[in-house]
Design a protein around this motif. Structure first.
Motif, PDB file in Angstrom:
ATOM      1  N   ASN A  28      -2.155 -25.985  34.468  1.00  0.00           N
ATOM      2  CA  ASN A  28      -2.803 -24.553  34.214  1.00  0.00           C
ATOM      3  C   ASN A  28      -2.344 -23.940  32.894  1.00  0.00           C
ATOM      4  O   ASN A  28      -2.501 -22.784  32.849  1.00  0.00           O
ATOM      5  N   VAL A  29      -1.916 -25.007  31.861  1.00  0.00           N
ATOM      6  CA  VAL A  29      -1.141 -24.295  30.533  1.00  0.00           C
ATOM      7  C   VAL A  29      -2.453 -24.441  29.560  1.00  0.00           C
ATOM      8  O   VAL A  29      -2.971 -25.477  29.159  1.00  0.00           O
ATOM      9  N   LYS A  30      -2.985 -23.130  28.877  1.00  0.00           N
ATOM     10  CA  LYS A  30      -3.542 -23.171  27.631  1.00  0.00           C
ATOM     11  C   LYS A  30      -2.975 -21.694  27.025  1.00  0.00           C
ATOM     12  O   LYS A  30      -3.328 -20.791  27.094  1.00  0.00           O
ATOM     13  N   HIS A  31      -2.166 -22.096  26.002  1.00  0.00           N
ATOM     14  CA  HIS A  31      -1.188 -21.293  25.412  1.00  0.00           C
ATOM     15  C   HIS A  31      -1.682 -21.212  24.044  1.00  0.00           C
ATOM     16  O   HIS A  31      -1.733 -22.368  23.231  1.00  0.00           O
ATOM     17  N   GLU A  32      -2.278 -20.104  23.353  1.00  0.00           N
ATOM     18  CA  GLU A  32      -2.431 -20.069  22.085  1.00  0.00           C
ATOM     19  C   GLU A  32      -1.422 -19.967  21.130  1.00  0.00           C
ATOM     20  O   GLU A  32      -0.463 -19.320  21.580  1.00  0.00           O
ATOM     21  N   ILE A  33      -1.240 -20.886  19.998  1.00  0.00           N
ATOM     22  CA  ILE A  33      -0.184 -20.815  19.163  1.00  0.00           C
ATOM     23  C   ILE A  33      -0.128 -19.512  18.235  1.00  0.00           C
ATOM     24  O   ILE A  33      -1.296 -19.521  17.575  1.00  0.00           O
ATOM     25  N   PRO A  34       0.716 -18.772  18.563  1.00  0.00           N
ATOM     26  CA  PRO A  34       0.589 -17.618  17.671  1.00  0.00           C
ATOM     27  C   PRO A  34       0.278 -17.728  16.112  1.00  0.00           C
ATOM     28  O   PRO A  34      -0.362 -16.565  15.575  1.00  0.00           O
ATOM     29  N   SER A  35       0.871 -18.530  15.500  1.00  0.00           N
ATOM     30  CA  SER A  35       0.546 -18.711  14.126  1.00  0.00           C
ATOM     31  C   SER A  35      -0.530 -19.489  13.597  1.00  0.00           C
ATOM     32  O   SER A  35      -0.986 -19.630  12.531  1.00  0.00           O
ATOM     33  N   MET A  36      -1.444 -19.884  14.737  1.00  0.00           N
ATOM     34  CA  MET A  36      -2.423 -20.965  14.593  1.00  0.00           C
ATOM     35  C   MET A  36      -3.651 -20.358  15.495  1.00  0.00           C
ATOM     36  O   MET A  36      -3.893 -20.979  16.562  1.00  0.00           O
ATOM     37  N   PRO A  37      -4.269 -19.443  15.315  1.00  0.00           N
ATOM     38  CA  PRO A  37      -5.353 -18.612  16.111  1.00  0.00           C
ATOM     39  C   PRO A  37      -6.344 -19.675  16.324  1.00  0.00           C
ATOM     40  O   PRO A  37      -6.857 -20.367  15.515  1.00  0.00           O
ATOM     41  N   GLY A  38      -6.789 -19.842  17.524  1.00  0.00           N
ATOM     42  CA  GLY A  38      -7.870 -20.878  17.920  1.00  0.00           C
ATOM     43  C   GLY A  38      -7.225 -22.056  18.414  1.00  0.00           C
ATOM     44  O   GLY A  38      -8.188 -23.138  18.661  1.00  0.00           O
ATOM     45  N   VAL A  39      -6.092 -22.392  18.128  1.00  0.00           N
ATOM     46  CA  VAL A  39      -5.274 -23.764  18.471  1.00  0.00           C
ATOM     47  C   VAL A  39      -4.317 -23.613  19.623  1.00  0.00           C
ATOM     48  O   VAL A  39      -3.529 -22.368  19.705  1.00  0.00           O
ATOM     49  N   TYR A  40      -4.463 -24.414  20.663  1.00  0.00           N
ATOM     50  CA  TYR A  40      -3.832 -24.255  21.787  1.00  0.00           C
ATOM     51  C   TYR A  40      -2.745 -25.237  22.312  1.00  0.00           C
ATOM     52  O   TYR A  40      -3.035 -26.654  21.680  1.00  0.00           O
ATOM     53  N   HIS A  41      -1.666 -25.177  23.188  1.00  0.00           N
ATOM     54  CA  HIS A  41      -1.218 -26.152  23.732  1.00  0.00           C
ATOM     55  C   HIS A  41      -1.941 -26.133  25.009  1.00  0.00           C
ATOM     56  O   HIS A  41      -2.049 -25.257  25.817  1.00  0.00           O
ATOM     57  N   TYR A  42      -2.218 -27.631  25.464  1.00  0.00           N
ATOM     58  CA  TYR A  42      -2.938 -27.789  26.644  1.00  0.00           C
ATOM     59  C   TYR A  42      -2.014 -28.576  27.663  1.00  0.00           C
ATOM     60  O   TYR A  42      -1.288 -29.853  27.357  1.00  0.00           O
ATOM     61  N   TYR A  70      -4.664 -23.977   7.411  1.00  0.00           N
ATOM     62  CA  TYR A  70      -5.603 -23.396   8.364  1.00  0.00           C
ATOM     63  C   TYR A  70      -5.199 -21.931   8.315  1.00  0.00           C
ATOM     64  O   TYR A  70      -6.322 -20.960   8.503  1.00  0.00           O
ATOM     65  N   SER A  71      -3.932 -21.673   8.664  1.00  0.00           N
ATOM     66  CA  SER A  71      -3.546 -20.162   9.157  1.00  0.00           C
ATOM     67  C   SER A  71      -3.624 -19.285   7.979  1.00  0.00           C
ATOM     68  O   SER A  71      -4.313 -18.107   8.194  1.00  0.00           O
ATOM     69  N   MET A  72      -3.580 -19.667   6.700  1.00  0.00           N
ATOM     70  CA  MET A  72      -3.782 -18.820   5.561  1.00  0.00           C
ATOM     71  C   MET A  72      -5.383 -18.508   5.713  1.00  0.00           C
ATOM     72  O   MET A  72      -5.906 -17.257   5.563  1.00  0.00           O
ATOM     73  N   THR A  73      -6.071 -19.531   5.765  1.00  0.00           N
ATOM     74  CA  THR A  73      -7.544 -19.168   5.967  1.00  0.00           C
ATOM     75  C   THR A  73      -8.158 -18.159   6.956  1.00  0.00           C
ATOM     76  O   THR A  73      -8.813 -17.481   6.841  1.00  0.00           O
ATOM     77  N   LYS A  74      -7.396 -18.607   8.157  1.00  0.00           N
ATOM     78  CA  LYS A  74      -7.816 -17.794   9.312  1.00  0.00           C
ATOM     79  C   LYS A  74      -7.394 -16.168   9.218  1.00  0.00           C
ATOM     80  O   LYS A  74      -8.111 -15.393   9.581  1.00  0.00           O
TER      81      LYS A  74
END
Length: 331
Positions: A42-56, A283-287
């Motif tokens: 039950n892990v879906k953690h957003e990566i702080p420096s990459m909005p919208g990208v997760y650990h699953y 990616y992160s700069m654009t976000k």
């Protein structure tokens, strides 16, 4: 001939005619989406420096796979975040390691999903480097030993391929890594598995958020003795040529955005499929700029990806893949 006859704008007069004569196109089928898998449930953690990208965690992959299928994205680049590290990256080539488990799970969920396994060991080593650390008595400092490190990468590649990976993507930049992995795969009865080589991988500042995602920052020093100097192009051509000779099936340039000239140089020199890695910081700069209202995210992303294709990339690895696929459906 006067400008009265030559009117370039005739071919720009409507959306239909612009689409008709468009020279460069992006398709979801040629995008590869990076996917980070980790242990637990039950892990879906957003990566702080990459909005919208997760650990699953593995139990939550089904919804992600279904979304990718619906968007027309047929390929993923798989990264593992293990719960144990040591000096020799033993969890990287463990047949029951996190990536190996994820490959089997993904193939159960969608047998047609193309799985590209990132074959490196930096996130599996306690020191965060892409190989074996040895003390050089001549320089009196710790160094990454090239040939002993190859053994780790071969074992990792073979384990991933046996688990069902469709493509092996070694990213370590050790000399001879393609030849070593090719031999290891062939000797293991896996000669059908292609190698997508990180042929020209620079010691870049554009990897910061990824190291946050993969927990792979080096614990000492840097990677400048094995990754390339950002100032060099001709060296990149030599690196790619070595990989071609050693049996690579794809060539890659990483990062992409600041290295479009390198992509073009490889395109003009080699016939193999060419991959551009649109990296985490790109990616992160654009976000971040989009979140502040400074840019039109959709327009910027599609223009950036088009630029990579125009430079000569056949395939793009990008964290924008899902957003781009949605936007392409709207075009």
């Amino acid at each position: 001939m006067s400008y009265d006859r030559v009117r370039h704008r005739r071919l720009r007069g409507s959306a239909a005619i612009r689409a008709l004569v468009r020279e460069t196109r992006i398709s979801a089928e040629q995008l590869i989406y990076p996917l980070f898998v980790t242990t637990g449930t039950n892990v879906k953690h957003e990566i702080p420096s990459m909005p919208g990208v997760y650990h699953y965690s593995l139990d939550l992959l089904e919804a992600e796979v279904a979304e990718l299928r619906q968007l027309g994205i047929r390929s993923v680049l798989l990264f593992g975040v293990p719960d144990a590290k040591d000096e020799v990256a033993s969890s990287a080539y463990d047949d029951n390691g996190i990536v190996q488990q994820a490959i089997r799970k993904l193939k159960q969920l969608d047998p047609e999903l193309l799985i590209v396994a990132d074959t490196c060991v930096c996130q599996y080593t306690s020191h965060g480097h892409c190989g074996i650390v040895e003390h050089n008595k001549h320089t009196n400092r710790a160094e990454i030993a090239n040939d002993p490190s190859l053994e780790l990468h071969v074992k990792t590649a073979v384990s991933q391929a046996k688990a069902g990976a469709d493509i092996i993507a070694p990213s370590n930049m050790m000399d001879g890594f393609v030849a070593a992995i090719r031999s290891g795969l062939d000797e293991s009865g896996l000669s059908h598995v292609p190698i997508m080589s990180y042929s020209v991988k620079y010691a870049s500042a554009f990897y910061g958020p990824f190291r946050d995602a993969a927990h792979s920052a080096p614990q000492f020093g840097d990677r400048k003795t094995y990754q390339m100097d950002p100032a060099n192009v001709r060296e990149g051509i030599r690196e790619a040529e070595s990989d071609v000779i050693e049996g690579a099936d794809f060539l890659m340039v990483k990062p992409a955005l600041a290295y479009l000239d390198v992509i073009r140089a490889l395109r003009e020199q080699f016939e193999l499929p060419l991959v551009a890695y649109n990296t985490s910081a790109e990616y992160s700069m654009t976000k971040a700029a989009a979140a502040n209202g400074w840019i039109d995210e959709k327009a910027i992303v599609l223009e950036t990806l088009t630029g990579m294709k125009r430079a000569g990339a056949d395939i793009i690895i990008t964290y924008h893949a899902k957003d781009a696929a949605r936007w392409l459906k709207e075009v």
